[in-house]
Every structure is written in C-alpha cells, then in structure tokens.
Motif scaffolding. Structure first.
Motif, PDB file in Angstrom:
ATOM      1  N   VAL A  61       8.776   7.372  -7.389  1.00  0.00           N
ATOM      2  CA  VAL A  61       8.925   6.346  -6.425  1.00  0.00           C
ATOM      3  C   VAL A  61       8.539   6.685  -4.974  1.00  0.00           C
ATOM      4  N   ARG A  78      -0.662   4.486  -5.530  1.00  0.00           N
ATOM      5  CA  ARG A  78       0.603   3.931  -6.370  1.00  0.00           C
ATOM      6  C   ARG A  78       0.922   5.069  -7.427  1.00  0.00           C
ATOM      7  N   THR A  87       2.707   6.566  -0.153  1.00  0.00           N
ATOM      8  CA  THR A  87       1.059   6.569   0.312  1.00  0.00           C
ATOM      9  C   THR A  87       0.546   5.352  -0.293  1.00  0.00           C
ATOM     10  N   ARG A  88      -0.805   5.430  -0.008  1.00  0.00           N
ATOM     11  CA  ARG A  88      -1.566   4.375  -0.277  1.00  0.00           C
ATOM     12  C   ARG A  88      -1.910   4.147  -1.546  1.00  0.00           C
ATOM     13  N   PHE A 147       5.055   5.921  -4.714  1.00  0.00           N
ATOM     14  CA  PHE A 147       4.971   4.428  -4.391  1.00  0.00           C
ATOM     15  C   PHE A 147       4.908   4.005  -3.001  1.00  0.00           C
ATOM     16  N   ALA A 148       6.167   4.718  -2.422  1.00  0.00           N
ATOM     17  CA  ALA A 148       6.757   4.184  -1.213  1.00  0.00           C
ATOM     18  C   ALA A 148       5.944   4.639  -0.103  1.00  0.00           C
TER      19      ALA A 148
END
Lengths: 423, 423
Positions: free
Chosen positions: A301, A310, A307-308, A304-305
């Motif tokens: 998670v 996913r 870094t560029r 995902f939150a």
C-alpha cells in the motif's frame, strides 16, 4: 479423545499453513495447506485439532459449557501477522496530501514542515493516555480486519526518554486490545531537530544511551534503522545495528525505498531478520537476501501511495527465493490498518497468487517478526484465527474489501466486542 | 419550528455538498460545504435541518418518540453514490489472477476462457433467486461501507431474455437491501458467443429487439456501450446509443480504458451523461468532455488493478473542468465494494484532495447517475447520510480503510442490521 473448549464447524475451507516447521530462512512460498469441508477445535487457547469435518466427532469431545461457532460455509485462516507498522503516534498528516498531489517528494514535504518530524512534534506533546488510546483504537480496528499479531516500531520521539516511553506503553496497548505486539526500537527513524546537521552525534546517543537501556529493560526484540539519504547512511546504520546485535537484539533495515541506499546488502551482511520496503532493490540485492536468509518485508500500500510506481516487487522476490512477508506500514504517511487491503495490493499490484499473499501475511510474517509459534493453524499452536464469509481461500486478495466475521486470539474473540467502543 | 423524527448530535463536522443547485454540467470541483460542530435533523425521511449544533434547539423540535443519534465527535457526509458498477452477476474470476500476474492482457485472458464471457456463462446458468441473493449481499456490504445509491449495469447475459431478466431483478434487490438502484442497460458489454464474428448482427438485435423492450417496460434509465477494440467500434456504439436516445434513455460510454478508442469524443458528440474509465483520454478528449458537459466517471481501483499505470486521470480531468464522479466498477474483474477504498485510490493515485474526492463520490456521482436529489445534505433532500468515526472530512481518502459507524437512507438505518445476515 481430548476435551476441547470450542469448535468451529461448517467451514468451506481451512488454510493451515502448517507444512512442517518454519526453517531459519522462512518457509518456501508455495501452496498453503488447505483442508476442504473443515472443522477446527480449540483447547486452553491453543489449536487442539484441525481437519475434515467428518472426522471431528471421532477426534475431539466438546467439554460441558463449550462453544460451537458456526462457520456458515466460510473459511478459516491463521490470524494475520502485520510485520511492519509505525502504529504508535499522535496526530495525522492529511495536510500533506496537496503537496503529494502536486508531485512533491517525501524529502521536499519534510522540508516544508511535514514528514516524520511533524509526527514527532505531535507525539512528544501527547500524554501517555492519549497515545495509549489512539494506538489501541488502531490495533482494535486492525484486529477487526483479521490481525492478531502486529510489529510496532518506536521512532516518533527521537530522544532517550521519549523513545523508551513509546516502547514502555506497548504492553499496555497489547493488554487492552488483545493483539500480540512485537516491539521494535527505531530511534534511527530520522535525525531529530536537536541534532540537525549532527547525525553522527545522534547515532552516538542511540548507541550509548538508548540501546543499552532498551536491552537492559527488554523493551524491544528488534532494532531497525531508516537507511536512506537524508536519514541514516549505511555506515551509521551499521554502527547502530552492530551495537544492537551485541546487546542481543535482532536487526531490521528500512532499505531501498526511494533510492538505492545499500540497506539491503547491509541487511544481508549483518544477517538481519528482515529488509523492508525494497522498491529499488536490484537482482543482486535479491540474490544476497536469499543467500543470507533475510526476509523481505513488503508494504504494497505504501508502494502505491508514495511512489510513482504502483508495484511492490513481491513477484521478483518470491522468484529469487527470498521469503516474503507483508505489512501495512500503518503510519501517518500511509494510514492503512486492514491486512485484507494489503493482500489485495500484493495480489493486484505485486503479482502474488492469493495463496502466496496469504503465506506472506501469516507464517512468513510471523517468521519475519520472530514469532515462530504464530501464523499457522496446527495442534499446539496458539488459537489465533479469523473467519471470513468467503467460499474459498483464493477469494482473499482477489477481493479488495474482505471483512472478517470474527477474529480469535488464543481462543478468545477479540474483534467484535471491542470494536464497538471505537467505531 | 417544525417537528422532526431524528436528530444527530455531537458531530465534529458535517459535509453538506449543498452549495446551490447542481447545474446541468455538474457542480464545480471545489471545497465541500463544511459545518464545524454540527447537528442534523430528519423528518419524514428527508433532511429537515443541518447546521451548527448550538442552533439546533431553536431550529427544530424532536417529536415524541423521536430518536437522538450520538455522533460521538465523528463526521456526517451524504451517502455515497457509486456511479458505475456491474454488480449483478454470478460466480467469480479468481482463476484469472495467475494470468494477470504473468502479464497477460485483458484480451488474452478472454481468449483463454476468462473475461466477460466466463461471467456470462455463470450468470446465464444462475437462477433468479441465486442472482438476487448474491447481488443483495454485495449491495448490503456496499451500504455498510457508506453507499446509499448505486448504478448497476446489465451485461452478463447478452441475449434478449437474459438482459431483460437482469434489469427486472434490480428493483427486488433494491427493496431487499434498502439501497437506491439506478439501472443501466449494457447489452453491448461484449459480443456473445452466438454472434462471434457477427458483431453487427448483435448490434441489430440490441437496437431492434432489446432496446425497444427496455424502453417500453422502463427497465433502465441509461444505455451504455463498451467501446473498445474487440468489443464495439465507435460506429456500432453510435448506432446503439442514438437508438437509445430516440427511445428516451440517456447515454453512457465505456471509453478509452485500454487504448484510444474514440469513445470519449462520441460521448461528447452525443451529449452523453458520462464517459467512463478514460485512462487513455487525451487533452483534446478532456476539452471536448468539458465543453459538452459530460461527466467523467473514474474507477481508480480498476486503474490500479488492470493496467500497468497506477493512476486514474482524476487531477487532469478536474483541471480541465470536467465534472468528475467516482465508482467502484464492482465486477468479477475488479471486486471492490467499498467507496472509502475508492476515495483512497482517487486521493493517493488520482491526486484529488479529500474534499474533491468526496464531491466526486456524492453530489457529482449523483449527477452522473441522474439522481439530482441525492448526494447532498440540504433541507428537503432525501436523508441519505453516513456517520464516520473520523475527526475531520479530510480524513476520508487520506485513510485507506475508513469504516462507517452507521448508514441511513431516507432516514432509516440500512447498514448494521442487514449486514449481520451476510458477514
């Protein structure tokens, strides 16, 4: 035929994760052990028996006053072990979202008054009771989502009194919530304002003042270091972790999250229990972790939150033979409490199968947290388990929002009753 | 001073989203209207009053036998409107996960027996009762996560009898769950096996047999088309949607999800209510949508799960002046039911502020679904609202797993009681 206190019947499937003892390097990432049409029996807080329901009556006898829990065609899995959290903190950092939306980096946000030091200010100012209450609420919601054990790091005080206070409060929080807490000392989470520009002096304070006290009072099982530019260098991390090892703690490393930091190789060199994050880890890093038996604790998670990209490199780690464990990374930076959401991100983002994700969230996470007894359902192990209203284990991770029916730790339901207080 | 049936007190904040009437093109994406230290009053299923708590006693009088709901310092927001789902289906597609992990495309997975047609086989084979039960369970869990209105598309039968059956079952599901359902006819979800290689003939069946019957029986408010290579071309979509418009339905388009399909421009040209997905939409597409007042319905969890990019183009759409709405896209391909998870993905992946995400999940989603009455908390509007145990509206979307305390539709609690049946 032994007497038992509790039986769970009418289960579509039980995932036991019980294929033999966990080796030093963690179990292989393969199929979970699965029993169709299963039942589970508990005696004195431990698993007494698990197997096909048709054999239940011959295997165990329910004691007078014992409980039968109807599984209603759902599944049972071991209670999740959340292998990486910063769950003891005060305040929040929702104010950073516009900066993140504008593409500002973690380092830039820190320079603008956000980041770890913002939470350090709030945490230092909070009373013991406020910290216990806020953290207990988080752990209670974690338990309602299926977590029975959680690793919690200090790291939002960054001074000797404050760091020790955070660790001292953890047993109180564990008692209040019924969740097993593994304490980790992370004094080296950031350089505190008092030592700005003098990171080496702070490292000396950690080594000379904090670590001996943590070890003497047995306040933590692990020592962790945030090894990243702007935080702690590889030599500084090595100085801290060698001191911790000599005092009987085990090592963990925040490694290769934003840039190639060298933290993964340090973890391999020191025989750390785990290297965590690893978004930038190379094939060479993966080989070294696998050879040294270091667990990769992945936090999909956060991947995902923050870094560029996913994706958390879960597939690559498994394919390289590194034991993979999962965690929420619950903190004011990535505020997620639910392991089922982490499993969904590991499957849809990290390309694990549901069985691999479940392994990573239970038996492998227990190993990465030094809890060799937890994370499996086998006779003699703690009766930590979660019922989900799902027809198959393969639905976990496939569905983004699986919600447990009930969660047990050591044979006691810990979720529904306590959750009422907070939601 | 009017009598009311129910008051909610002790709220840290109320988000009303009530800044004037919703224009044809959807409200501007700006700050939500927020009332600190708020209270809310309900009479006869509608909002009677919302404002600062200190004015409550002078504004309304609780009728004998009326209810006071303690807000306990939490927030109230309008019930979420989930603007895009495929929630009526049978079976699941967890078996596709290894193919997805191996990097197979949506089209390749379809060729290997997965994809939409796998769900069509399961749905055609399911009884009415099985479909009602499975869909009602999903909608009940959606409601427990804060959703009070949901758009549901047909599209997993792909023959005249079956598509009409799906639409006919929706009112039964709505009555059983207490969730408001907006039905959309999506006969053009895929070309059924009976018409393999003869898509134009299937388009004619839709236009000549299905649409007139859907319109005559008022089974759907919208007609949607999956406009993507391998599914329906722009001319085929235009043929279907013009027929639908002439029969009094409104248009929606699945557009630019995997490739540049031309669906967004078609939506603009036809004055569709919405264009949905839009992962590949260009700056020119955005300008045309904005100029035509077409809503962009974005599905950020699907963006995460099915593409190599992690981001839904929410920021870009807002900046271009397109009204943005959110949906789960709940289907066997992306099985997510919780709008709070969608908000978190819109904030952390799509770069919206929490206030923008809330606007997109309430008043804008209501507009995109043709529900001009829903999505706001203002006197006279339906009393559809959700309490969250959060200290501020800005925590929604910031936190990944916000769970409501209770959810009301038209003044009745619809979540906690019914959820017991299913989880």
């Amino acid at each position: 035929m032994s007497g038992v206190d509790l039986v769970v019947t009418d289960l579509a499937e039980a995932a036991t994760l019980a294929r033999g003892p966990v080796p030093r390097t963690g179990p292989a990432m393969a199929e979970v052990d699965r029993i169709p049409r299963a039942a589970l029996a508990v005696a004195d807080g431990r698993v007494a028996w698990v197997g096909p329901e048709r054999r239940l009556r011959r295997a165990v006898r329910l004691r007078t006053g014992g409980t039968t829990v109807p599984g209603r065609g759902g599944i049972v899995v071991p209670g999740f072990v959340d292998a990486h959290t910063h769950a003891i903190f005060a305040g929040d950092r929702a104010f950073e979202l516009p900066l993140k939306a504008a593409g500002r980096s973690y380092a830039e946000i820190a320079r603008r008054g956000g980041g770890i030091l913002a939470t350090v200010r709030a945490t230092r100012a909070a009373s013991d009771d406020a910290l216990v209450r806020a953290t207990a609420e988080r752990l209670t919601r974690m338990a309602a989502a299926g977590t029975t054990s959680v690793e919690v790091k200090s790291g939002y005080a960054l001074d000797p009194t404050g760091e020790l206070r955070l660790l001292r409060l953890l047993p109180r929080i564990a008692r209040r919530t019924g969740v097993r807490v593994v304490p980790t000392f992370l004094g080296a989470h950031a350089v505190p304002p008092e030592f700005a520009g003098r990171a080496d002096a702070y490292v000396e304070q950690i080594v000379r003042r904090m670590l001996p006290e943590v070890a003497r009072r047995r306040l933590a099982r692990f020592c962790d270091v945030f090894c990243e530019p702007g935080y702690f260098t590889v030599p500084q991390a090595e100085r801290i972790l060698r001191a911790a090892l000599s005092l009987g703690l085990e090592a963990k490393v925040h490694a290769e999250e934003f840039v190639v930091s060298g933290g993964a190789r340090l973890a391999a060199r020191l025989g750390a229990r785990s290297a965590d994050h690893l978004l930038r880890a190379s094939a060479g890093d993966r080989r070294q972790l696998a050879a040294a038996g270091v667990s990769a604790v992945l936090l999909p998670v956060t991947a995902f939150a923050v870094t560029r990209e996913r994706r958390s490199p879960a597939r690559e780690m498994v394919d390289a033979g590194v034991p993979v464990a999962l965690g929420t990374d619950c903190s004011p930076n990535t505020w997620v409490e639910s392991m089922p959401i982490v499993l969904a991100h590991a499957v849809h983002g990290g390309r694990l199968s549901p069985a691999e994700a479940l392994t990573a969230a239970t038996v492998n996470a227990a190993h990465a947290s030094g809890l060799e007894e937890a994370g499996t359902l086998a006779p003699g192990r703690p009766a930590d388990f979660t019922l989900f209203p799902l027809g198959s284990v393969d639905q976990l991770g496939y569905r983004f929002d699986a919600i447990p029916t009930v969660v047990y730790r050591q044979g006691n339901a810990i979720s529904s009753r306590r959750l009422r207080q907070y939601v």
